[in-house]
Each structure stands twice: as C-alpha cells, then as structure tokens.
Design an enzyme around this catalytic site. Structure first.
Site, PDB file in Angstrom:
ATOM      1  N   ASP A   1      -2.117 -28.471  -6.273  1.00  0.00           N
ATOM      2  CA  ASP A   1      -1.735 -29.318  -5.088  1.00  0.00           C
ATOM      3  C   ASP A   1      -1.147 -28.448  -3.776  1.00  0.00           C
ATOM      4  O   ASP A   1       0.118 -27.895  -4.226  1.00  0.00           O
ATOM      5  CB  ASP A   1      -0.876 -30.410  -5.205  1.00  0.00           C
ATOM      6  CG  ASP A   1      -0.589 -31.430  -3.880  1.00  0.00           C
ATOM      7  OD1 ASP A   1      -1.736 -32.246  -3.783  1.00  0.00           O
ATOM      8  OD2 ASP A   1       0.493 -31.521  -3.657  1.00  0.00           O
TER       9      ASP A   1
ATOM     10  N   THR B   1      -4.086 -31.242   2.003  1.00  0.00           N
ATOM     11  CA  THR B   1      -2.980 -30.469   2.370  1.00  0.00           C
ATOM     12  C   THR B   1      -3.300 -28.910   2.209  1.00  0.00           C
ATOM     13  O   THR B   1      -2.844 -28.046   3.371  1.00  0.00           O
ATOM     14  CB  THR B   1      -1.504 -30.524   1.270  1.00  0.00           C
ATOM     15  OG1 THR B   1      -2.229 -30.564   0.261  1.00  0.00           O
ATOM     16  CG2 THR B   1      -1.131 -31.977   1.455  1.00  0.00           C
ATOM     17  N   THR B   2      -4.219 -28.518   1.445  1.00  0.00           N
ATOM     18  CA  THR B   2      -4.639 -27.115   1.415  1.00  0.00           C
ATOM     19  C   THR B   2      -5.387 -26.925   2.555  1.00  0.00           C
ATOM     20  O   THR B   2      -5.169 -25.779   3.274  1.00  0.00           O
ATOM     21  CB  THR B   2      -5.210 -26.908   0.187  1.00  0.00           C
ATOM     22  OG1 THR B   2      -4.586 -27.490  -1.064  1.00  0.00           O
ATOM     23  CG2 THR B   2      -5.571 -25.435  -0.222  1.00  0.00           C
TER      24      THR B   2
ATOM     25  N   ASP C   1      -2.515 -38.741  -4.966  1.00  0.00           N
ATOM     26  CA  ASP C   1      -3.403 -38.255  -3.780  1.00  0.00           C
ATOM     27  C   ASP C   1      -4.826 -39.269  -3.737  1.00  0.00           C
ATOM     28  O   ASP C   1      -5.092 -39.660  -2.706  1.00  0.00           O
ATOM     29  CB  ASP C   1      -4.236 -36.845  -3.961  1.00  0.00           C
ATOM     30  CG  ASP C   1      -3.090 -35.882  -3.464  1.00  0.00           C
ATOM     31  OD1 ASP C   1      -2.096 -36.105  -3.374  1.00  0.00           O
ATOM     32  OD2 ASP C   1      -3.550 -34.685  -3.696  1.00  0.00           O
TER      33      ASP C   1
HETATM   34  P1  ADP Z   1      -7.095 -30.470  -0.204  1.00  0.00           P
HETATM   35  O1  ADP Z   1      -5.501 -30.096  -0.438  1.00  0.00           O
HETATM   36  O2  ADP Z   1      -7.457 -29.815   1.135  1.00  0.00           O
HETATM   37  O3  ADP Z   1      -7.432 -31.676  -0.480  1.00  0.00           O
HETATM   38  P2  ADP Z   1      -8.541 -29.906  -2.563  1.00  0.00           P
HETATM   39  O4  ADP Z   1      -8.114 -28.632  -3.312  1.00  0.00           O
HETATM   40  O5  ADP Z   1      -8.332 -31.188  -2.932  1.00  0.00           O
HETATM   41  O6  ADP Z   1      -7.718 -29.574  -1.163  1.00  0.00           O
HETATM   42  O7  ADP Z   1     -10.173 -29.798  -1.821  1.00  0.00           O
HETATM   43  C1  ADP Z   1     -10.706 -30.554  -0.956  1.00  0.00           C
HETATM   44  C2  ADP Z   1     -12.024 -30.269  -0.518  1.00  0.00           C
HETATM   45  O8  ADP Z   1     -12.953 -30.166  -1.825  1.00  0.00           O
HETATM   46  C3  ADP Z   1     -12.654 -31.303   0.508  1.00  0.00           C
HETATM   47  O9  ADP Z   1     -13.268 -30.452   1.466  1.00  0.00           O
HETATM   48  C4  ADP Z   1     -13.706 -31.739  -0.331  1.00  0.00           C
HETATM   49  O10 ADP Z   1     -14.816 -32.138   0.410  1.00  0.00           O
HETATM   50  C5  ADP Z   1     -14.067 -30.727  -1.490  1.00  0.00           C
HETATM   51  N1  ADP Z   1     -14.919 -31.408  -2.413  1.00  0.00           N
HETATM   52  C6  ADP Z   1     -14.487 -32.282  -3.269  1.00  0.00           C
HETATM   53  N2  ADP Z   1     -15.533 -32.389  -4.355  1.00  0.00           N
HETATM   54  C7  ADP Z   1     -16.294 -31.598  -3.950  1.00  0.00           C
HETATM   55  C8  ADP Z   1     -17.582 -31.089  -4.668  1.00  0.00           C
HETATM   56  N3  ADP Z   1     -18.074 -31.980  -5.818  1.00  0.00           N
HETATM   57  N4  ADP Z   1     -18.367 -30.257  -4.295  1.00  0.00           N
HETATM   58  C9  ADP Z   1     -17.991 -29.726  -3.211  1.00  0.00           C
HETATM   59  N5  ADP Z   1     -16.830 -29.732  -2.503  1.00  0.00           N
HETATM   60  C10 ADP Z   1     -16.073 -30.773  -2.887  1.00  0.00           C
HETATM   61 MG    MG Z   2      -7.403 -32.850  -2.362  1.00  0.00          MG
END
Ligand code: ADP
Ligand code: MG
Length: 525
Positions: free
Chosen positions: A67, A100-101, A392
């Site tokens: 996270d 957040t990332t 989240d």
């Molecule tokens: P954040 O802290 O920004 O939420 P995450 O590690 O949760 O970071 O990643 C979020 C990103 O991953 C988003 O852009 C979301 O659309 C993408 N995402 C989630 N599931 C998938 C998937 N199955 N394939 C590709 N991208 C995905």
């Molecule tokens: Mg996320």
C-alpha cells in the site's frame, strides 16, 4: 524562521548565522530530486503484479505491505519537498481511500518532466500554468471515460476486486473477498448515501483467511468479568457505563485510620454494603449486559454472575463509544441515573475464545446497522495487510456507489488522458504548450509502470496501447493470472472509481506545481 527584510531601502538581516539557505536552480533541483526519489520508491508496487515492501523500523518492528500510503508513512521521510509527496498519498487515502501509489508516482513524474523543462529555460510559472491547464483537460478526459451503464452489484464487485488484485490477501482470492466487501457496503447504503463509517474491520490472528466473514454487528476485544457469567445473552438490554463498581482504593487507604477491631469490622461492613448496593442497582435496572469503562470488584462481579448478568469491565473509550453507538445505548456516568431509556439493544451477545484472545460479538437488532468484516489470517502480517486491502476495497466500493461513476482501469484511462492532452496541446500557444505536453508524458508513467511490473517492455506496451486506444476506444494492459493482454478493461472487469483518478490528477498536480514554484529554501539549524 529567520529571514531578510528590506526596510526603507536598507537591507536588514534577521537571519540567524546558522540557518541554511539554498536559492534559485539549486533549490529547485534539490527539491525536485527529493520528490522524484520518494515517488520512485513506490513505483514497483503498482498494479496487480506490484511487489511488496518490507519496512523495518529502528525498534525492529516489521511491516510488509503493497500500500503506497502505508509505505510512504513508514519510511520516516524528513526532506520537506519529499514530505509533500507523502502528503499527496495521504490526501488520496483520506479522500477516496485508494490510488495512493498512482498519485505519488504521477506527482514524481510531473516533477521529472518539470526538471527537463527548467533545463530548457521554461520558467516555473509557465510550467505551473501549463500543468493546471493540462489537469483540466485530464478531468474532461476522465469524464469521457465514465461508464454508461448503471453501477450495479456486478460492477461494484469488479471495483472491489480490481483494488485488491495483487495485494496480500492470504489464501483468499480477491474474488471471494470482493463479494464480502460489496455485501458490507450494501448493508450500510441507503438510496441517498453510504454510511461507510458503519462498516468496521476487526482482525484476528489464528485461522486461515478463508474463515473471514461478515458479522451483522460489532466485535470488541473483551472477556466477561467473571467465569460464572453467561457466554451468550439473547434479546439483550445493554447498559454502557462510565462507572467504577468498586470501592475506591483511594478511600480505603486515606480515610480509614483503623485502630480497633470494631472499627475494622465497621469499615468492612461499609465496604460490603457499598459493593452490594452497586450489584443491586445494576440488577434492579433490568440490564442483561453491562459494558463499563471502569473496574468491577470481584464481589460485585460474582453477585452479578449469580443474577445471570453479563459484564465487561475496563473498556477502552473508543470501544465504549462503538458499543453505545451501535446498540443505541446512552453512556451513563452515575449509577443513580441509570434508566431503561439509556439501554441499547441487540439480538444476541456472545463471547468466544480465539486462541488466547476473547472476543465479544454484539449482533443483530439495533446493532445490525453496523457490520464488521471479521478478518482472519495465519499471522499478524497477513491480517494487517488484509485489513489494509479490505479497507481500500470498502472505500472504493463506497465511492463508486455514491457517485455512480467508474472508469476503465489497467492504464486505459491514463492512455485516454494523455491522448486528449496531446490533442489539445496543439492549440496552445508558446512555451506553455511544452508544459502541457510534458504533463501528458508524465501521465504515461501509469501504463508504463503497469507494463514493466508485468515484465513487459514499457515502450512497446505504450505503443501497442496507443494503437489499440486509437482503433478500439478503450485499451488497457490487463493482467489475468499469468496472462497479460491488451483489451477493453470493462470487458475484463478491471474498473476503478472515477473519483480515484480525479483525485490523483488533482493532488499530484497540486504538489508538483507547489514544489516547482519554490526557489528559495531557508532552513533553521
Ligand atoms: P494504487 O495505490 O494506485 O491503487 P495499486 O497497486 O492498487 O496502486 O494499482 C492500481 C492500478 O492497478 C490501477 O490502475 C488499476 O486499474 C490496476 N489494475 C487492477 N487490476 C488490474 C488487472 N487485473 N490488470 C491490470 N491492471 C489492473
Ligand atoms: Mg489500489
């Protein structure tokens, strides 16, 4: 803080000799570097194939997480400009609970692009104007990506699952957890709003994460004050007290100067009478279950156990508040004032031991307006990360349900944003055009990072994504198990709330432009 002022044309120095001052390009570039470095540090955690980080503090405590906000906060960052990136993640977490990332990485890349522009002699104010203009275009692009269909349970499950994919969810699949998360949010939603605060998460180490379930009520870490008390009470009338059901220790020590057996007996009788009085008052009030923030004397507990009353003592203030608000009880500070009106209610209260911990479940009736996701997992680290992932997911589902707006994930929205900005940049005059285009380049970081975190070449992936966006309209880099394909994320259920993307654009722009504008850093020793 020390500073220099001019009064009547005369320079007046009020800076302490020890203060450090950095000005001009040096100040700008050191701030930009610090901001970029912080953002870079979370880049590898982005997306379903993002890796986790293990953070060890000076005391040896370990946090393992994916996270962004948690990582940045655990890193103990001191540089003031770097701290502003941490704030981006924090405000993202606070406003929408996810992304957040993305927001931190975007802010870092906006700074990187700004650095190049400064080297090309584009003035900071031009960069700031260009970035703000580009951010406006980005918001329009997000609006164009919003789903046309209503946000139903199926879409909500997809939103939850997309936010949890790639998180440490133990033995549980994001799919089955998504089900629980949507059920929890539906439980607290009315036509008008979502009472997100009425969903809590309670973690308990010691079972497989498969045992994670939804409890219609609340859970408190408490055991009965006496072994002889019932472990289950149905149709409970609940009193929540801030009353000590004991003889004040202070009274005994200070006020009884005992110099004869008679006096001692009288003192014991008085104590006995006082304790008995407490037990009788509570029993006569009609309460079946009592929660108190203070202590209960053994003799009082024994007497109440004999009456079949279940008592929990020494509650923390926040637990007491939670019990009161969930059951509709009014907290009472003086036993004399206790009336049936003050009671809360629940269909069932029961206690259960989990490993070495005792938990009290307050379920049903009034208490069921609140729901608790009861998270289980083999180790502390597993449940902690599960708790963050579920937190989240609850936030994004609440956000999506409230606004009714979701956008395609997997980088598709970012591709659309960058595309629209580049298109509109053509019509912008002067050097500002460079800044607007630079913003689009910065937004590319999201699909690029998703690509490199899945082991794909980021440049190739970007080219393919743009081509697919051009011909198909929606194109993301979808990860499904071991497979990575370029396709419409809506078709694969990869969706994010529109507000998560909006907030990321806004908070990243704000922080980056604030840092770029600084050309003078004065630090006290
Ligand atoms: P954040 O802290 O920004 O939420 P995450 O590690 O949760 O970071 O990643 C979020 C990103 O991953 C988003 O852009 C979301 O659309 C993408 N995402 C989630 N599931 C998938 C998937 N199955 N394939 C590709 N991208 C995905
Ligand atoms: Mg996320």
């Amino acid at each position: 803080m020390a500073q220099q002022r001019r009064m009547g044309g005369q320079p007046m120095f009020i800076l302490s000799e020890d203060s450090q001052r950095t000005q001009g390009r040096d100040a700008q570039s050191s701030n930009i570097m610090a901001g970029k470095a912080v953002a870079e540090s979370v880049r590898t955690t982005l997306g379903p194939r993002g890796m986790d980080k293990m953070l060890v503090d000076s005391g040896g405590d370990v946090v393992i997480t994916n996270d962004g906000a948690t990582i940045l906060n655990e890193m103990d960052i001191e540089h003031p400009a770097a701290q502003m990136i941490v704030e981006v993640a924090d405000s993202q977490e606070e406003e929408v609970g996810d992304g957040t990332t993305t927001a931190a990485v975007l802010a870092g890349n906006l700074l990187g692009e700004a650095e190049d522009l400064i080297e090309q002699d584009v003035h900071a104010t031009t960069i700031v104007e260009g970035y703000h203009e580009a951010a406006e275009i980005a918001l329009e692009a997000i609006a164009e990506q919003v789903n046309e269909a209503d946000v139903d349970d199926e879409i909500l499950r997809q939103v939850a699952e997309s936010s949890m994919t790639g998180k440490g969810t133990g033995g549980l699949t994001a799919e089955s957890l998504a089900e629980t998360v949507v059920e929890a949010i539906r439980h607290v939603a009315t036509d008008d709003d979502v009472a997100r605060d009425n969903v809590t998460v309670h973690t308990q180490v010691g079972a497989s994460s498969n045992a994670t379930e939804l409890v219609p009520g609340i859970i408190v870490d408490e055991e009965p004050a006496h072994d002889g008390m019932p472990s289950e009470v149905e149709d409970a009338s609940i009193a929540v007290l801030d009353v000590e059901l004991d003889v004040r220790t202070g009274d005994v020590d200070a006020e009884y100067a005992i110099d004869s057996i008679d006096q001692l007996n009288a003192a014991i009788d008085a104590e006995e009478g006082e304790l008995q009085g407490y037990a009788e008052t509570v029993a006569d009030s009609g309460a079946d279950v009592v929660f108190t923030t203070e202590d209960v004397a053994d003799r009082v507990a024994t007497a109440l156990a004999n009456e079949g009353i279940l008592v929990f003592e020494g509650l923390g203030d926040s637990d007491a508040r939670q019990v009161a608000s969930a059951t509709g009880a009014r907290r009472v500070g003086d036993l004399e004032d206790l009336e049936t009106d003050d009671f809360g209610s629940a269909d069932r209260i029961h206690t259960e031991a989990f490993g070495g911990d005792d938990l009290a479940f307050v379920e049903g009736g009034a208490a069921a307006e609140t729901v608790t996701v009861f998270v289980r997992g083999g180790t502390e680290h597993v449940v902690d990360e599960l708790e963050r992932a579920i937190g989240d997911a609850l936030d994004v589902v609440a956000t999506a349900l409230e606004s009714g707006e979701v956008v395609p994930g997997a980088g598709a929205t970012e591709i659309a944003i960058a595309d629209k900005i580049r298109e509109e940049a053509a019509g912008i005059e002067g050097r500002k055009q460079l800044a607007v285009t630079a913003f689009a380049d910065a937004v590319d970081i999201v699909p690029r990072t998703l690509a490199s975190n899945t082991g794909r070449d980021p440049i190739d992936a970007l080219v393919d994504l743009r081509a697919a966006h051009e011909s198909e309209g929606r194109a993301g880099l979808i990860t499904n198990g071991d497979e990575v394909t370029i396709d419409d994320p809506f078709e694969h259920g990869v969706v994010d709330p529109a507000d998560v993307k909006r907030e990321a654009v806004e908070s990243a722009t704000e922080a980056a432009t604030m840092i770029v504008r600084i050309d003078d850093v004065i630090a006290a020793e």
